[in-house]
Design an enzyme around this catalytic site. Structure first.
Site, PDB file in Angstrom:
ATOM      1  CG  HIS A 157      48.133 -30.217  38.986  1.00 49.44           C
ATOM      2  ND1 HIS A 157      48.605 -29.243  39.837  1.00 49.44           N
ATOM      3  CD2 HIS A 157      48.223 -31.381  39.662  1.00 49.44           C
ATOM      4  CE1 HIS A 157      48.999 -29.805  40.973  1.00 49.44           C
ATOM      5  NE2 HIS A 157      48.766 -31.115  40.890  1.00 49.44           N
ATOM      6  CD1 TRP A 211      45.826 -47.643   6.992  1.00 48.59           C
ATOM      7  CD2 TRP A 211      47.716 -46.538   6.579  1.00 48.59           C
ATOM      8  NE1 TRP A 211      45.897 -46.606   7.882  1.00 48.59           N
ATOM      9  CE2 TRP A 211      47.050 -45.907   7.660  1.00 48.59           C
ATOM     10  CE3 TRP A 211      48.927 -46.003   6.142  1.00 48.59           C
ATOM     11  CZ2 TRP A 211      47.562 -44.782   8.299  1.00 48.59           C
ATOM     12  CZ3 TRP A 211      49.438 -44.874   6.785  1.00 48.59           C
ATOM     13  CH2 TRP A 211      48.761 -44.280   7.853  1.00 48.59           C
ATOM     14  CB  CYS A 254      50.286 -51.649   2.115  1.00 48.65           C
ATOM     15  SG  CYS A 254      49.859 -49.957   1.741  1.00 48.65           S
ATOM     16  CE  LYS A 313      47.200 -56.411  15.749  1.00 47.58           C
ATOM     17  NZ  LYS A 313      46.847 -55.503  16.840  1.00 47.58           N
ATOM     18  CG  ASN A 324      54.004 -52.404   3.150  1.00 43.49           C
ATOM     19  OD1 ASN A 324      53.672 -51.317   3.587  1.00 43.49           O
ATOM     20  ND2 ASN A 324      54.417 -53.396   3.918  1.00 43.49           N
ATOM     21  N   GLY A 325      54.969 -49.311   1.706  1.00 43.51           N
ATOM     22  CA  GLY A 325      56.052 -48.438   2.171  1.00 43.51           C
ATOM     23  C   GLY A 325      55.882 -47.043   1.597  1.00 43.51           C
ATOM     24  CE  LYS A 370      43.373 -50.977  22.635  1.00 41.65           C
ATOM     25  NZ  LYS A 370      44.752 -51.269  22.722  1.00 41.65           N
ATOM     26  CD  GLU A 404      46.324 -50.329  25.768  1.00 40.48           C
ATOM     27  OE1 GLU A 404      47.008 -49.380  25.340  1.00 40.48           O
ATOM     28  OE2 GLU A 404      45.889 -51.222  25.040  1.00 40.48           O
ATOM     29  CD  GLU A 464      43.193 -48.792  19.320  1.00 39.04           C
ATOM     30  OE1 GLU A 464      43.930 -48.723  18.331  1.00 39.04           O
ATOM     31  OE2 GLU A 464      43.499 -49.418  20.355  1.00 39.04           O
ATOM     32  NE  ARG A 473      51.069 -55.764   6.286  1.00 42.26           N
ATOM     33  CZ  ARG A 473      52.112 -55.729   7.081  1.00 42.26           C
ATOM     34  NH1 ARG A 473      52.155 -56.501   8.137  1.00 42.26           N
ATOM     35  NH2 ARG A 473      53.122 -54.933   6.831  1.00 42.26           N
TER      36      ARG A 473
HETATM   37  C1  F6R Z   1      46.611 -49.855  19.647  1.00 39.64           C
HETATM   38  C2  F6R Z   1      47.626 -50.447  18.804  1.00 39.64           C
HETATM   39  C3  F6R Z   1      48.768 -49.607  18.398  1.00 39.64           C
HETATM   40  C4  F6R Z   1      50.062 -50.436  18.440  1.00 39.64           C
HETATM   41  C5  F6R Z   1      51.218 -49.619  17.868  1.00 39.64           C
HETATM   42  C6  F6R Z   1      52.533 -50.375  17.966  1.00 39.64           C
HETATM   43  O1  F6R Z   1      45.618 -50.767  19.975  1.00 39.64           O
HETATM   44  O2  F6R Z   1      47.528 -51.587  18.432  1.00 39.64           O
HETATM   45  O3  F6R Z   1      48.879 -48.470  19.182  1.00 39.64           O
HETATM   46  O4  F6R Z   1      50.310 -50.809  19.755  1.00 39.64           O
HETATM   47  O5  F6R Z   1      50.965 -49.317  16.533  1.00 39.64           O
HETATM   48  O6  F6R Z   1      52.465 -51.577  17.283  1.00 39.64           O
HETATM   49  P1  F6R Z   1      53.493 -52.738  17.581  1.00 39.64           P
HETATM   50  O7  F6R Z   1      53.257 -53.215  18.951  1.00 39.64           O
HETATM   51  O8  F6R Z   1      53.176 -53.777  16.547  1.00 39.64           O
HETATM   52  O9  F6R Z   1      54.861 -52.157  17.405  1.00 39.64           O
END
Ligand code: F6R
Length: 614
Positions: free
Chosen positions: A510, A75, A2, A609, A101-102, A491, A487, A494, A27
């Site tokens: 395994h 969100w 949010c 994000k 937000n929260g 990517k 990673e 997501e 957000r």
């Molecule tokens: C994936 C991504 C998330 C963040 C995670 C932690 O692409 O962006 O997995 O890495 O939410 O976020 P931060 O780094 O802001 O604590």
């Protein structure tokens, strides 16, 4: 999660808060809304399901004039994305409007008590409970809005950043925060409010950072008033933030993600600037140098992080153990905080977070701090909560990351970890000068190396076409590049919504090898290291079972290419820096597959994000 934004001053609030809201859309993008108090003191709320562009269209025919406004991009936590659950929420009388937000954890108890007092609710949100609680307290105590906010918040358990406006008052916003970010931009006779300073950087560079448990009365033409929930004077923490607006624009790229991938040669330069002396090849990080004793005497390093930052931390584990001979543990912050972890006074707990606002990482850090550990931050967002709570830290300085999928922050985090390890290794004498200088030389070459990798963009785009319709992917790597495999898989899943898993290459036998068939592409990171031959054998095992292999390998590696169906060739440098090099084609592969699938790359479904709720 949010985004909230607000304005008080002499200008028309709506265009300002809508612009801010667009910058905060990373957000959350389930719904959006604004509340405006106009010159006559009328309070009007306009809101709808969907993105800020939808809200803009919705209000285009409405009278949104007024110099006080608050706005929200959601969100969803409590209640599905819908018009009625969109913020702002009116109180029952319509005299107050609130954005939040929260999560209000005790909202059920509070809601039941309000229902007993005759309140009814239009939405399923915890936020509507809060605005009615404030109204109830205000009416029962016949007090000011700020006093009602203070008394109401004393009953609340949970996380919040809120802003409230009142019918009849066209010069004031009351805001408060607990465990959710909130900054107040200070202009000339005007104020701005936001979850993220970057969203209002067009208007001011001076920001007051609200602390947990503080309430701000933001009034046109008056000094900022900050109180604590106990009605004591709050702490006015004003900082100047320099940020260029071009960093917040797409700059000709179709998506922020692609722009941020291509920025990496420059963001690595920004990350190492002033920290490596190119003549002496020595690394200096003030956060490490000023806390030399702590690092020299560290019994253990514990990384706490989530998502991509957790993957970077796994690479950090290899780097610190190899270079500094300090035992390292890597913890999901969300698990660490709830499992009564053993924390010793000689532990260094390093929180890794792009946003610096991730609720679980912040909570894990606070637990470590309380237990007496030295807490260190590796953050991107300057002035963020984690950066302010830690004893010391190193910013990655890669600039605002707006694409929801983290890219340049990951490579910045690994770069900082390598620099930290080099500093500590020098202090501890765990590497020879020759060994350290070899890594530093490669680090200085990284901008050129990553540029070279990015020049294969079109090759990867073509490869992505072949695999756009795969339903599953496996990513394999070993050593430093096992976390890179994780990673790469993250990517892909997501942003393309294709199921993908990362494994250490040798683990295939395994269990996961049962998944291999002609439909299953496997991305194998087969760059040169001491397990290279074994990785190539793992490729053969997959090939023997009909699997299709995309190998990320060194230029001209015939050994690996013989076992691969498709190859992505990359330049080679020190092993500990290879995750930086290898992650870039994996970012591009995920990006192009998602684009070909028609996905919303910058705003993938269900994600936001900055994860400021648990
Ligand atoms: C994936 C991504 C998330 C963040 C995670 C932690 O692409 O962006 O997995 O890495 O939410 O976020 P931060 O780094 O802001 O604590």
């Amino acid at each position: 999660m949010c985004g909230i934004v607000g304005y008080v001053g002499d200008r028309d609030a709506c265009p300002i808060i809508i612009k801010g809201l667009k910058r905060l859309e990373y957000r959350g993008y389930d719904s959006a809304g604004v509340a405006i108090v106009n010159d006559k003191g009328e309070l009007n709320v306009f809101k709808c399901k969907g993105k800020v562009s939808g809200l803009e269209e919705f209000i285009s025919e409405k009278d949104t004039r007024g110099c006080v406004g608050i706005a929200h991009t959601r969100w969803a936590t409590h209640g599905e994305p819908s018009d009625r659950n969109a913020h702002p929420h009116y109180s029952a009388s319509g005299n107050l409007a609130l954005i939040h937000n929260g999560i209000i954890e005790n909202f059920r108890v509070l809601k039941d008590a309000l229902i007993q007092n005759g309140y009814t609710f239009k939405s399923s949100t915890d936020s509507e409970v809060l605005v009615n609680l404030i109204e109830y307290v205000k009416q029962s105590n016949d007090c000011s809005l700020e006093e009602a906010v203070r008394l109401a918040l004393k009953q609340v358990v949970g996380a919040y950043a809120i802003a409230v406006v009142e019918r009849g008052n066209n010069s004031r916003i009351v805001a408060a925060r607990q465990s959710s970010p909130m900054v107040i931009g200070i202009g000339k006779g005007e104020y701005f409010l936001s979850s993220d300073a970057a969203s209002i950087i067009d208007y001011t560079n001076d920001f007051a950072y609200l602390n947990d448990g503080e309430i701000a009365v933001i009034e046109k033409g008056k000094d900022l008033e900050i109180k604590t929930l106990d009605n004591e004077d709050g702490h006015l923490d004003i900082r100047r933030l320099e940020l260029s607006i071009s960093q917040l624009e797409k700059g000709g790229y179709p998506h922020f993600m692609l722009k941020e991938i291509h920025e990496q040669p420059n963001t690595i330069v920004d990350c190492i600037r002033g920290r490596i002396n190119p003549e002496t090849l020595e690394v200096y990080l003030s956060g490490v140098a000023l806390n030399k004793e702590k690092f020299l005497n560290a019994g253990r390093i514990i990384f706490v992080a989530c998502g991509t930052s957790w993957h970077a931390s796994l690479i950090g584990e290899h780097i610190f153990e190899n270079m500094c001979r300090i035992p390292v543990e890597v913890e999901y912050a969300s698990e660490f905080r709830y499992r009564n972890p053993i924390i010793r006074k000689d532990d260094i707990v390093i929180a890794v977070s792009q946003s610096g606002e991730t609720a679980d990482t912040l909570a894990a850090l606070e637990i470590a701090k309380k237990a007496g550990a030295f807490v260190y931050g590796i953050c991107n967002a300057v002035g963020s909560s984690i950066a302010r709570v830690t004893d010391s830290g190193t910013y990655i300085h890669v600039g605002p990351e707006i694409g929801v999928a983290s890219t340049k922050a990951f490579t910045g985090q690994v770069t900082v970890m390598a620099m930290m390890a080099l500093c500590i290794a020098q202090m501890k004498g765990t590497m020879t000068e020759e060994q350290r200088h070899a890594v530093v030389r490669d680090m200085l070459r990284l901008p050129e190396i990553t540029k070279e990798v990015l020049s294969t963009d079109s090759v990867i785009a073509d490869l992505a076409k072949i695999f756009t319709y795969a339903h599953n992917f496996i990513y394999l790597g070993r050593g430093y590049n096992y976390p890179t495999a994780l990673e790469g898989a993250l990517k892909l899943k997501e942003i393309s919504y294709i199921h993908a898993e990362g494994y250490p290459a040798a683990e295939m036998k395994h269990g996961p090898i049962a998944l291999i068939d002609t439909e299953m592409p496997t991305v194998v990171i087969a760059t040169p290291d001491h397990t290279h031959d074994k990785t190539v054998s793992n490729m053969e095992e997959i090939k023997a079972r009909g699997g299709k292999i995309i190998a990320v390998m060194a230029h001209g590696d015939e050994h690996a290419s013989k076992s691969a169906d498709y190859v992505i060739e990359v330049p080679v440098c020190s092993e500990c820096l290879m995750p930086i090099v290898v992650s870039i084609p994996l970012q591009l592969l995920a990006y192009y597959i998602a684009v070909y699938k028609g996905r919303n790359v910058d705003q993938p479904r269900n994600l936001a994000k900055s994860v400021t709720v648990e």
